[in-house]
Design a protein around this motif. Structure first.
Motif, PDB file in Angstrom:
ATOM      1  N   LYS A  34      -3.693   7.200   7.827  1.00 40.94           N
ATOM      2  CA  LYS A  34      -2.520   6.037   7.878  1.00 40.94           C
ATOM      3  C   LYS A  34      -2.538   7.297  10.129  1.00 40.94           C
ATOM      4  CE  LYS A  34       1.162   6.754   6.070  1.00 40.94           C
ATOM      5  NZ  LYS A  34       2.565   5.923   4.921  1.00 40.94           N
ATOM      6  N   THR A  41       0.846   3.825  11.940  1.00 37.32           N
ATOM      7  CA  THR A  41      -0.310   2.377  10.991  1.00 37.32           C
ATOM      8  C   THR A  41      -1.218   3.155  10.359  1.00 37.32           C
ATOM      9  OG1 THR A  41       0.574   1.585  12.962  1.00 37.32           O
ATOM     10  CG2 THR A  41      -1.434   1.130  12.158  1.00 37.32           C
ATOM     11  N   GLU A  42      -0.887   2.029   9.181  1.00 33.71           N
ATOM     12  CA  GLU A  42      -2.115   2.595   8.415  1.00 33.71           C
ATOM     13  C   GLU A  42      -2.874   0.819   8.483  1.00 33.71           C
ATOM     14  OE1 GLU A  42      -0.819   2.525   4.495  1.00 33.71           O
ATOM     15  OE2 GLU A  42       1.593   3.713   4.878  1.00 33.71           O
ATOM     16  N   ASP A  58      -1.751  -3.274   8.661  1.00 35.27           N
ATOM     17  CA  ASP A  58      -0.809  -3.359   8.694  1.00 35.27           C
ATOM     18  C   ASP A  58       0.044  -3.211  10.150  1.00 35.27           C
ATOM     19  OD1 ASP A  58       0.361  -1.487   9.831  1.00 35.27           O
ATOM     20  OD2 ASP A  58       0.946  -0.443   8.208  1.00 35.27           O
ATOM     21  N   PHE A  86      -2.704   1.002   0.580  1.00 31.01           N
ATOM     22  CA  PHE A  86      -1.544   1.304   1.389  1.00 31.01           C
ATOM     23  C   PHE A  86      -0.059   0.927   0.211  1.00 31.01           C
ATOM     24  CE2 PHE A  86      -5.125  -1.994   3.843  1.00 31.01           C
ATOM     25  CZ  PHE A  86      -3.883  -1.394   5.164  1.00 31.01           C
ATOM     26  N   SER A  87       0.705   1.485   1.413  1.00 29.53           N
ATOM     27  CA  SER A  87       1.262   2.120   1.335  1.00 29.53           C
ATOM     28  C   SER A  87       2.594   1.076   0.279  1.00 29.53           C
ATOM     29  CB  SER A  87       2.894   3.050   1.893  1.00 29.53           C
ATOM     30  OG  SER A  87       1.987   4.678   2.371  1.00 29.53           O
ATOM     31  N   HIS A  91       3.828  -1.437   5.707  1.00 27.53           N
ATOM     32  CA  HIS A  91       2.692  -1.086   5.210  1.00 27.53           C
ATOM     33  C   HIS A  91       1.242  -1.676   4.373  1.00 27.53           C
ATOM     34  CE1 HIS A  91       3.505   2.365   8.214  1.00 27.53           C
ATOM     35  NE2 HIS A  91       4.357   2.746   7.089  1.00 27.53           N
TER      36      HIS A  91
END
Length: 119
Positions: A34, A41-42, A58, A86-87, A91
């Motif tokens: 991240k 942004t991831e 993402d 990923f969150s 994301h």
């Protein structure tokens, strides 16, 4: 010189002022990072690859030298490991790209760090 997942981990360890490791999949198939930017942004990749660096991100990737094979993957069948690293929400793995060199990886990160808050 061609970069691999193994090399990328080493490079990212030197950029801790700009990027944090976010999550490692239980099977070590993907690690996500991240960025410490306004948009956070991831991106994720397999840290064990020795043949290339294939990143999922993402946000739309930049059109820069050394960033190739850009493919939109949102809605396509992807590894369930991506859902784990990923969150979620905005994301999620949306694009897949090949990053060919260390300088391209650094430019990729610099691009996202430069994005201003627009939303």
């Amino acid at each position: 010189m061609k970069i691999t997942g193994v090399d990328a981990v080493r490079v990212l360890q030197t950029l801790t002022d700009y990027v944090d490791i976010h999550k490692k999949d239980n099977n070590n198939k993907f690690w996500s990072y991240k960025l410490k930017s306004a948009k956070r942004t991831e991106f994720a990749f397999d840290p064990k690859t020795k043949e290339g660096l294939y990143v999922r991100v993402d946000r739309e990737p930049p059109s820069l030298p050394g960033i190739t094979d850009i493919e939109r993957i949102l809605g396509k069948a992807t590894s369930t490991a991506l859902d784990r690293v990923f969150s979620g929400g905005i994301h999620k793995a949306t694009y897949k790209v090949t990053i060919e060199t260390e300088s391209a990886l650094r430019a990729f990160i610099a691009h996202y760090l430069s994005i201003e808050i627009t939303q």
